[in-house]
Design an enzyme around this catalytic site. Sequence first.
Site, PDB file in Angstrom:
ATOM      1  CG  HIS A  17       3.734  -2.910  -3.536  1.00 47.41           C
ATOM      2  ND1 HIS A  17       2.396  -3.187  -3.411  1.00 47.41           N
ATOM      3  CD2 HIS A  17       4.254  -2.985  -2.284  1.00 47.41           C
ATOM      4  CE1 HIS A  17       2.120  -3.422  -2.143  1.00 47.41           C
ATOM      5  NE2 HIS A  17       3.235  -3.302  -1.435  1.00 47.41           N
ATOM      6  CE  LYS A  41      -1.328  -9.008   8.274  1.00 41.46           C
ATOM      7  NZ  LYS A  41      -0.666  -7.920   7.543  1.00 41.46           N
ATOM      8  NE  ARG A  90       4.548   2.533   3.739  1.00 46.27           N
ATOM      9  CZ  ARG A  90       3.683   1.634   4.161  1.00 46.27           C
ATOM     10  NH1 ARG A  90       2.552   1.468   3.530  1.00 46.27           N
ATOM     11  NH2 ARG A  90       3.925   0.913   5.231  1.00 46.27           N
ATOM     12  CB  SER A 127      -1.801  -3.667   0.198  1.00 46.68           C
ATOM     13  OG  SER A 127      -0.802  -3.729  -0.780  1.00 46.68           O
TER      14      SER A 127
END
Length: 161
Positions: A17, A41, A90, A127
């Site tokens: 990040h 979440k 990514r 993460s």
Amino acid sequence: MRRAVCPGSFDPITNGHLDIIERASKLYDVVHVAVLINRNKQGMFTVEERIALIEETCAPYGNIEVEAHSGLLVDFCRERGIPAIIKGLRAVSDFDYELQMAQMNHGLSGVETLFVPTSPTYSFLSSSLVKEVAAYGGDVSHLLPEVVNSRLVARIAERRG
């Protein structure tokens, strides 16, 4: 003034990040880091803790503003006059999803999305993966800022009680 936003849950913020945020900070006068709230979440860190960790780790850049947001990212952009969203990619799998989001966001508001390829060093990093490895006792210190790693280790210890 050139402004952009880097959105995410940042639970916790990783070196991946930071790579994207730092690179954006060199291209824009102000980079807003939007900590997006997902009510479905349960995070490892509270939104307030995430904001504090981001502010601390991004302080050297000098042009970062951090705040929480729940709702549509384009509303966050519209309310602050932000014309661009910066997203790190990514892998090709990220591109498929992020392209759809970019097209939807542009259609809703005209906000542009710019894709920044993640440094190969962090191309596997998320993460979720960091939290999972750390929960099993793995060393993730090379993937996180020092302050974040120490807070993560402490939080895992707290939860184990």
